[in-house]
Design a protein around this motif. Structure first.
Motif, PDB file in Angstrom:
ATOM      1  N   CYS A 117      10.625  13.609  15.426  1.00 38.06           N
ATOM      2  CA  CYS A 117      10.926  13.252  16.819  1.00 38.06           C
ATOM      3  C   CYS A 117      11.188  11.757  16.932  1.00 38.06           C
ATOM      4  O   CYS A 117      10.909  10.982  16.016  1.00 38.06           O
ATOM      5  CB  CYS A 117       9.784  13.689  17.732  1.00 38.06           C
ATOM      6  SG  CYS A 117       8.326  12.629  17.637  1.00 38.06           S
ATOM      7  N   CYS A 120       8.000   9.459  16.538  1.00 37.56           N
ATOM      8  CA  CYS A 120       7.566   9.250  15.153  1.00 37.56           C
ATOM      9  C   CYS A 120       8.571   8.405  14.378  1.00 37.56           C
ATOM     10  O   CYS A 120       8.189   7.592  13.535  1.00 37.56           O
ATOM     11  CB  CYS A 120       7.353  10.594  14.461  1.00 37.56           C
ATOM     12  SG  CYS A 120       5.875  11.456  15.047  1.00 37.56           S
ATOM     13  N   ASN A 138       4.078  12.784  11.546  1.00 33.76           N
ATOM     14  CA  ASN A 138       4.413  13.904  12.433  1.00 33.76           C
ATOM     15  C   ASN A 138       3.530  13.853  13.662  1.00 33.76           C
ATOM     16  O   ASN A 138       2.593  13.049  13.730  1.00 33.76           O
ATOM     17  CB  ASN A 138       4.238  15.245  11.696  1.00 33.76           C
ATOM     18  CG  ASN A 138       2.787  15.526  11.379  1.00 33.76           C
ATOM     19  OD1 ASN A 138       2.025  15.989  12.229  1.00 33.76           O
ATOM     20  ND2 ASN A 138       2.378  15.222  10.149  1.00 33.76           N
ATOM     21  N   CYS A 139       3.823  14.690  14.637  1.00 32.42           N
ATOM     22  CA  CYS A 139       2.990  14.782  15.842  1.00 32.42           C
ATOM     23  C   CYS A 139       3.179  16.166  16.451  1.00 32.42           C
ATOM     24  O   CYS A 139       3.830  17.019  15.844  1.00 32.42           O
ATOM     25  CB  CYS A 139       3.361  13.673  16.834  1.00 32.42           C
ATOM     26  SG  CYS A 139       4.946  13.901  17.653  1.00 32.42           S
ATOM     27  N   CYS A 142       6.803  17.306  16.571  1.00 32.14           N
ATOM     28  CA  CYS A 142       7.648  17.419  15.382  1.00 32.14           C
ATOM     29  C   CYS A 142       6.822  17.761  14.150  1.00 32.14           C
ATOM     30  O   CYS A 142       5.597  17.756  14.194  1.00 32.14           O
ATOM     31  CB  CYS A 142       8.424  16.117  15.162  1.00 32.14           C
ATOM     32  SG  CYS A 142       7.435  14.733  14.551  1.00 32.14           S
ATOM     33  N   ARG A 180      -0.583  11.856  21.412  1.00 27.01           N
ATOM     34  CA  ARG A 180       0.546  12.685  20.991  1.00 27.01           C
ATOM     35  C   ARG A 180       0.178  13.533  19.764  1.00 27.01           C
ATOM     36  O   ARG A 180       0.883  14.459  19.404  1.00 27.01           O
ATOM     37  CB  ARG A 180       1.724  11.769  20.668  1.00 27.01           C
ATOM     38  CG  ARG A 180       3.082  12.416  20.834  1.00 27.01           C
ATOM     39  CD  ARG A 180       4.210  11.406  20.662  1.00 27.01           C
ATOM     40  NE  ARG A 180       4.561  11.173  19.287  1.00 27.01           N
ATOM     41  CZ  ARG A 180       4.485  10.021  18.650  1.00 27.01           C
ATOM     42  NH1 ARG A 180       4.046   8.950  19.277  1.00 27.01           N
ATOM     43  NH2 ARG A 180       4.839   9.911  17.395  1.00 27.01           N
TER      44      ARG A 180
END
Ligand code: ZN
Ligand code: ZN
Ligand code: FE
Length: 745
Positions: A117, A120, A138-139, A142, A180
């Motif tokens: 995303c 990130c 990542n989060c 994503c 997030r």
């Protein structure tokens, strides 16, 4: 969290149950913040029924909350439906995220992997961020999901991240509902997460971490072939502008002509080589991040060997942080093709890759986050104004299609033989598994069985009904028999038609144009040029192409000249030179005469092959559809609005006049052939009077054929339907097989 105001005197309370892709995408923290914003008390919880929310407060705030759920939902959340009920107020003053009880958190569906995303990406490029240049950032918006899940409920201990202990900083983010990364299962950082390493072909470490990335970039610059462990498997990567490197990859991969997909560093770079429309740009940038088929511009910078004689190019943007870092270094396009051998599934394990990609890759960029299951890159094409998925895998599979029908008994479908996928239906959810490929090798058959086992295990069902292709000898026919349920054989083209109906959510009656290469017909001949009248319970073969013999049977699939010879034989004139040796031709004519190993087919796909060979465009299918594609490209190059004559009698479409005319008058023959086919569709649509027309089967991957048919049908007042989320080719038939089993009772 305390709600700032004391409870409203006339507080109201509502319960919402939300279904769709709302778990594992940051939905609960979003609800938490939204409730706070709207000064509402209550709670949110993940349950097997979906996300359940109870909120309490002023009426107008509740209305606002309801509105904002839909309007401001997290980028990758998909809301299928919201059930709402008014309940008694409790006088609560706080809003909480309820901790899910173990075993109660079974996500309604397994979520697909999502591309890196923008949040990130920015952090990864920020030298002050603790994840600066970290290839596994990542989060909740994503990162991996499908490819790391070992079991449901989706939780870190049942992912391939279980062996990595979160550091304090990561854990703080993971546990903070406002972060997030709240419950982002693969959360990691350079201190606690996976790392990359570069291996030589013997598996010895050449470099680690940043050094591995730099040395990989250097290897690609030097024209080497790199096997890169990505998200759902290995890629083979090489410089797409380097003729020698691309040729080397073709030689080592034994892949003489099939186009390679190319990964570009940015949309701007893509636009130097290809025309990119608005929808195509959106697809390239989407969280699914598929390969998008684009039209090439004249000139362009990539090697001619990437997609020989092909006006299109399969293009994608880097979708994992690792791919982004590599492309940022290189700044030039690279081939990124599946790391496998022909007709074998993509490699997912680094030790397996050393074996299976031996002699193909020079070096291996690997990492220590295991891949739980395969996900090839998906392929989409924008046609007739919308997206059509041609290969459904990473990013899309196995997102369910919510059906109007429900089933008490779980239904499995084992798909076809080529481009195999399987499907599973539980309650009202139809899950089409990811692309497996042609079931030609023991390894691909293993992969096919793995997807079945996996889907059944994750959804905790044992299928009671098993749909399969009617073909007696398909490998997928055998796997259906081995599973111990009620087996339902489904005619191949009926399955195509039903898949198209599932895709478009429409009911019978309709007329299905089911054109493809091969499918086992009810009369034992090979079908592929049918018009099926779809009724509420079954189908009727209303019209079909005049059958012709395929000289040498199965071999005709690889040698379009054999289809051409068979078609000429049906015409009664086999004098034309098809560059067979005299002995070979004599032998083939003899077998045609004696009807030995010359099965009859009504296949439009084989007719494409025949015409392509007769026009001298292609005399070998080194990959499925090569000759047909050559005919499509020739038609686009030399457009024309004329058609050839044909005849329809007693439900049989006689194509022989087309062939006769195209031999006599070969100018613009490719375009005329396409025009004639769409003429035939309109003609038969008018004859049957059916309003809803389905265009399905591998032939409708052909943009020219699809678009001209759609346009003519619309102009004539018909309602054409074609494919969007399920492939028109055999990759979609498992979905149709499921619907057939449901219709069967
Ligand atoms: Zn992210
Ligand atoms: Zn960490
Ligand atoms: Fe088919």
């Amino acid at each position: 969290m305390k709600v700032s105001k004391s409870p409203h005197k006339s507080a109201e309370r509502r319960r919402f149950i939300i279904n769709g892709a709302v778990q594992g995408v940051g939905f609960r923290p979003f609800v938490y913040k939204l409730a706070h914003d709207c000064s509402l008390a209550g709670w949110v919880n993940n349950t097997p029924q979906g996300v359940v929310i109870e909120v309490e407060g002023a009426g107008e705030q509740l209305a606002l909350f309801r509105l904002r759920i839909t309007e401001e939902k997290p980028p990758n959340a998909v809301i299928d439906h919201v059930r709402e009920a008014a309940i008694a107020a409790l006088g609560e003053t706080e809003f909480k995220i309820v901790k899910s009880a173990a075993g109660e958190n079974v996500s309604a569906s397994i979520l697909p992997d999502l591309a890196l995303c923008t949040g990130c990406l920015a952090e990864m490029n920020d030298p002050n961020d603790r994840r600066y240049r970290y290839p596994f950032i990542n989060c909740t918006h994503c990162g991996p999901r499908y490819t790391i899940i070992e079991n449901l409920p989706y939780d870190r201990p049942v992912t391939t991240m279980k062996t990595f202990d979160m550091c304090d900083a990561c854990r703080a983010e993971y546990e903070n509902p406002l972060d997030r990364r709240f419950h982002a299962q693969p959360v990691a950082c350079p201190d606690c997460g996976p790392q990359i390493a570069l291996w030589n072909a013997e598996g010895n470490i050449l470099a680690e971490k940043e050094d591995a990335l730099q040395k990989t970039a250097a290897a690609v610059r030097a024209g080497k072939i790199v096997a890169l462990k990505g998200l759902g498997g290995f890629h083979l990567i090489t410089d797409a502008q380097n003729d020698k490197a691309v040729q080397l990859l073709r030689e080592r991969r034994h892949r003489p002509a099939k186009p390679f997909a190319v990964m570009y560093s940015s949309l701007e770079e893509v636009e130097k080589d290809c025309a990119v429309g608005k929808q195509e740009a959106a697809l390239l940038h989407s969280a699914q991040s598929p390969i998008v088929l684009l039209e090439r511009k004249a000139g362009g910078n990539i090697s001619a060997h990437v997609a020989p004689d092909n006006p299109n190019l399969g293009v994608m943007l880097p979708y994992t942080p690792l791919h982004v870092l590599l492309l940022q270094e290189l700044k030039f396009p690279v081939i990124a093709t599946s790391g496998n051998r022909a007709d074998e599934p993509i490699c997912i394990d680094e030790h397996e890759a050393l074996e299976r990609l031996r002699g193909i890759a020079d070096v291996f960029l690997v990492h220590n986050r295991p891949i739980a299951r395969r996900a090839d890159d998906s392929i989409v094409r924008v046609m007739a104004g919308g997206k059509t998925v041609l290969r459904r895998a990473r990013g899309y599979a196995p997102m369910p299609v919510i059906m109007r029908q429900k089933t008490e008994k779980p239904v499995l479908a084992t798909g076809g033989h080529l481009k195999n996928t399987v499907a599973l239906m539980v309650h009202d959810k139809l899950m089409l598994g990811p692309h497996v490929g042609n079931l030609e090798t023991p390894l691909s058959l293993d992969a096919h069985n793995q997807v079945i086992d996996d889907l059944c295990r994750l959804y905790r069902v044992a299928p009671e009904i098993i749909a399969r292709d009617k073909h007696p000898d398909y490998a997928s026919t055998r796997t259906a028999g081995e599973r111990g349920g009620k087996v339902v054989p489904v005619q191949h083209h009926y399955a195509h038609a039903l898949a198209c109906m599932v895709d478009n959510d429409i009911d019978a009656p309709c007329l299905a144009v089911t054109w493809d290469g091969t499918g086992y017909g009810d009369d034992g001949t090979i079908w592929g040029g049918e018009f099926l009248k779809i009724t509420d319970t079954g189908y009727d073969r209303a019209f079909s192409f005049l059958p012709f013999p395929l000289a040498g049977g199965e071999q005709a699939v690889r040698d379009p000249r054999r289809a051409a010879l068979g078609a000429l034989y049906a015409l009664g004139d086999t004098d034309m030179d098809l560059s067979f040796s005299p002995a070979e031709k004599a032998l083939l004519l003899q077998s045609l005469e004696k009807k030995v190993n010359c099965p009859l087919t009504s296949s439009v796909g084989r007719l494409f092959d025949a015409v392509s060979a007769l026009l001298g465009l292609c005399d070998k299918n080194t990959f499925e559809g090569e000759a047909a594609m050559a005919l499509e490209f020739a038609a686009e190059k030399d457009p024309c609005d004329q058609s050839y004559p044909y005849a329809i009698k007693g439900g049989v479409i006689d194509w022989r006049p087309i062939l006769m005319e195209s031999i006599k008058n070969p100018a613009n023959a490719a375009a005329r052939f396409h025009n004639t086919l769409s003429d035939i569709i309109i003609d038969i649509a008018r004859q049957t009077g059916e309003k809803n027309l389905l265009l399905t089967g591998g032939c409708f991957q052909n943009k020219l054929l699809l678009e001209s048919s759609v346009e003519k049908l619309k102009r004539a007042g018909f309602a054409p339907f074609w494919h969007h989320k399920l492939p028109p080719n055999d990759g979609g038939i498992a979905a149709g097989q499921i619907l057939a089993a449901l219709r069967n009772g």
